[in-house]
Write a protein that holds these residues in place. Structure first.
Motif, PDB file in Angstrom:
ATOM      1  N   ARG A 212     108.809 -14.834  53.831  1.00 16.43           N
ATOM      2  CA  ARG A 212     107.460 -14.713  53.300  1.00 16.43           C
ATOM      3  C   ARG A 212     106.615 -15.110  54.468  1.00 16.43           C
TER       4      ARG A 212
ATOM      5  N   HIS B 138     107.024  -6.789  49.533  1.00 20.14           N
ATOM      6  CA  HIS B 138     105.941  -7.011  48.569  1.00 20.14           C
ATOM      7  C   HIS B 138     104.917  -7.783  48.657  1.00 20.14           C
TER       8      HIS B 138
ATOM      9  N   PRO C 111     102.475  -9.788  46.370  1.00 17.59           N
ATOM     10  CA  PRO C 111     101.692  -9.922  45.059  1.00 17.59           C
ATOM     11  C   PRO C 111     100.391 -10.045  44.961  1.00 17.59           C
TER      12      PRO C 111
ATOM     13  N   ASP D  99     100.170 -13.687  50.591  1.00 14.99           N
ATOM     14  CA  ASP D  99     101.424 -13.574  51.042  1.00 14.99           C
ATOM     15  C   ASP D  99     102.045 -12.441  50.925  1.00 14.99           C
TER      16      ASP D  99
ATOM     17  N   VAL E 111     106.196 -10.789  51.193  1.00 10.44           N
ATOM     18  CA  VAL E 111     107.663 -11.335  51.344  1.00 10.44           C
ATOM     19  C   VAL E 111     108.313  -9.873  51.758  1.00 10.44           C
TER      20      VAL E 111
ATOM     21  N   LEU F 293     112.501  -8.415  52.275  1.00 11.42           N
ATOM     22  CA  LEU F 293     113.901  -8.799  52.073  1.00 11.42           C
ATOM     23  C   LEU F 293     114.463  -7.844  53.120  1.00 11.42           C
TER      24      LEU F 293
END
Lengths: 437, 437
Positions: free
Chosen positions: B357, B385, B387, B399, B401, B403
């Motif tokens: 993050r 992503h 949000p 924020d 993030v 993966l």
């Protein structure tokens, strides 16, 4: 066999120490019986900071001391239990006890992870055991499992949720949508987190435990300073949400794994684990360790990882081990009858709810007849169903199932044997239990 | 400390017996190291029916015998392992070994449930231990847990799935919709069920194990004839379906419970248990026992309940116990360093997938810049992503993030420290592991 009582020197009468006293009072007789009379124990000395302080568990004044030397040196102390925490006085107490050839029981993971090598060397030098089941995962016997039960296994890996405080906080963040600070405050209010929760939430409590497990499994000392540890302070609701959406849950995981080249991976950090994995269902203050051995295969050990009674359970088990070694009472470990007139409950008296399947001739009135017989016996019905086979909707012989409320098996059997006499019932009914676990 | 090698007399060289030989060959050195050189063991005599029969694990001809007296009486046999099964010859072998003061290791639950009282009396009379971890739940150390780890606990209850064959059949009926006969045939083909599966599917194998656990927990002999046992032969697809619809699964459950009046309930039968209970997730040939102690609280022990290696794991653990008691080597049980130059893997070398993050300043090009840095380091991205908070859709700081595919932690750290230098990144990125367990 009758023996004199062994004296315990209890260093630290806090939560766990009190639990040990209570457990010995509650189950001391049981322990004596289970060990064939070889093990009786009583607290003969207790180290406290303030003897005047009122405490939940009372001890005679002459038992209390504020000087640990007095405790270790007391000839009435045969075994020393160290529960004061920290790595300075605790070290001195354990070292002095070993030098005095008094077996030690400790729950101090920080002490063993930081200075265990020195203490275990003393243990060997003075041929006196240090037991520490309580140091890892509270009431779960994971130390004994790794050291004894899996002694013939190469341990491929150990993955564990071994800090209950962190696990509680993460669960509350997951299920109640709390942020870290609120969940921590809640854990503190409930007594699940210390006033100073640093070691719990920064991952070091789990790391100390993982270091202990790894040294046992792999046979070389591990320097805590070389271990990579991350705690849960950095976890935010956005992380929890994102994990959820992807089918994961966030857990503080300790991972220990041996690689093919023999090097050992050891780390503690917040981790995404698949929701379907059994570790994902370890909630609240529970702990679990998954162990993969080359012979035993996949195993999992689950239970209460902290708290007064579970931790005391492990301390008491270690005390019995220590007592047995002092008594040289290590021979017979089979079944020892210790209860005269023990009574196996007749199956008729056992009570559960039931699922019963009848093979009936399908005609109007069948349900009514069976229901009437059950009602006559005072057995409640919570449901009934007769599945219709679409291929033979008018079959003459059908299955009819009943769900029954809790009653004694005897009453059920009696009633079923009456029902079996009904014209419409063609064979002995099949009964399963519905278990409340 | 160096000692001479202890001789094992192995009665029965079938599946488990071969597993014991293999485990000792594979991990004998490890066992010696872990016991500080006190325990070395080798099979000096083996009882077989037909010495000429080719077997998977070869033994020297002079080791083989068809006469159990020869095995027990051989001066080169220090410990006797009974794995022939049954309750007649097996009884004679165990009894003769105890009279000869040779410790016994057995996995024979039927023998101990039916005639254990006689054998344990001999064990006491001749002060020679009988070990039987392998008799219950294969590789799961449940005997040691009940006998040693929970010795300070009043055991409220034990509920277990302790017959892998039945559990496999029920699972196949549940997941593949098979009927009992088909699932049984499949289990036989896979070697999960014996040619004569009677004891497995009629519940008596589980009952023998439950009787052993109950005698240990409650201290009085239990007459198998008084125990109520039902097997899974009567389970039909309609029962499985019905259970499913109500949120249950059908398991062959052994239930042992102490009632407030001291009487002990013990029964084995097909049972409905809630799908959400942890025992409901015990599938295939796995076993699990949930134990509730007054101090330890709720615990669960899960693992492989049968099979060559898991059962051999328990036999070997018992052999080490027996050897230690012969060697009087019961003092030191702390950590024993046995591996020189053991290597803790530097954290930089460890590899997993990651969740990262970033706290970024939201402007066009942010994702591109971060993605470019990751790509430059050869780190794959499986998702990203950011949000949007509906209350502040145009927030400046957000924020984001990512993966990331599996890579070494060192490469990740290096790349993240470069990314941290980007103007748009406001603080040190937060990293979680994505664990493959």
């Amino acid at each position: 066999m009758q023996c004199s009582t062994l004296g315990i020197g209890l260093a630290g009468v806090g939560t766990v120490g009190s639990g040990v006293i209570l457990a010995l009072r509650r189950n001391g007789e049981l322990i004596r019986d289970r060990t064939g009379g070889t093990v009786e124990m009583t607290v003969t000395k207790a180290l406290v900071r303030d003897p005047a302080k009122p405490r939940a568990v009372s001890l005679p004044d002459e038992t209390l001391t504020t000087d640990w030397h007095e405790l270790v040196e007391d000839p009435a102390v045969d075994i020393v239990v160290e529960l004061i925490g920290g790595t300075t006085d605790a070290f001195d107490i354990v070292a002095a006890a070993l030098r005095a050839k008094k077996p030690v029981v400790t729950g101090n993971k920080a002490l063993l992870a930081e200075r265990g090598i020195e203490l275990f060397a003393l243990s060997r030098e003075f041929d006196t055991p240090v037991h520490f089941e309580a140091a890892v995962a509270g009431g779960i016997p994971i130390i004994k499992t790794v050291q004894e039960s899996f002694i013939g296994n190469r341990i491929h890996s150990m993955s564990g949720i071994i800090n209950g405080t962190s696990n509680y906080i993460l669960e509350r963040m997951t299920t109640a949508g709390l942020d870290f600070e609120t969940a921590l405050a809640e854990a503190q209010q409930l007594g699940y987190a210390e006033a100073d929760p640093a070691l719990d939430v920064n991952g070091w409590d789990a790391a100390h435990k993982a270091i202990l497990l790894a040294t046992l499994a792999y046979g070389f000392p591990i320097d805590p300073e070389k271990v990579h540890v991350a705690g849960i302070e950095c976890v935010r609701p956005i992380d929890i949400d994102f994990a959820k959406r992807l089918g994961y849950v966030v857990k503080l995981l300790a991972v220990v794994r041996e690689h093919p080249d023999g090097s050992v991976e050891l780390r503690v950090q917040p981790s995404f684990i698949a929701k379907s994995h059994i570790l994902a269902s370890v909630n609240g203050v529970f702990n679990a360790v998954a162990v993969h051995g080359d012979a035993a295969g996949e195993s999992l050990f689950y239970g209460r990882g902290a708290g007064q009674d579970p931790t005391a359970s492990s301390v008491v088990a270690d005390l019995v081990e220590a007592a047995r070694s002092l008594r040289q009472a290590t021979g017979h470990r089979g079944f020892l009858p210790y209860r005269e007139g023990g009574r196996l409950m007749p199956i008729e008296e056992t009570e559960t709810a039931y699922y019963v399947r009848f093979d009936v001739t399908d005609r109007p009135g069948v349900i009514a007849e069976i229901a009437a017989a059950l009602a006559g016996a005072g057995i409640g019905i919570s449901g009934t169903h007769s599945p219709v086979n679409p291929e033979t909707p008018d079959a003459e012989f059908v299955d009819m199932v009943f769900l029954l409320h809790t009653c004694s098996f005897g009453r059920l059997q009696q009633t079923l044997s009456e029902i079996e006499q009904l014209d419409c019932v063609n064979s002995t009914p099949v009964v399963f239990r519905i278990e409340k676990l």
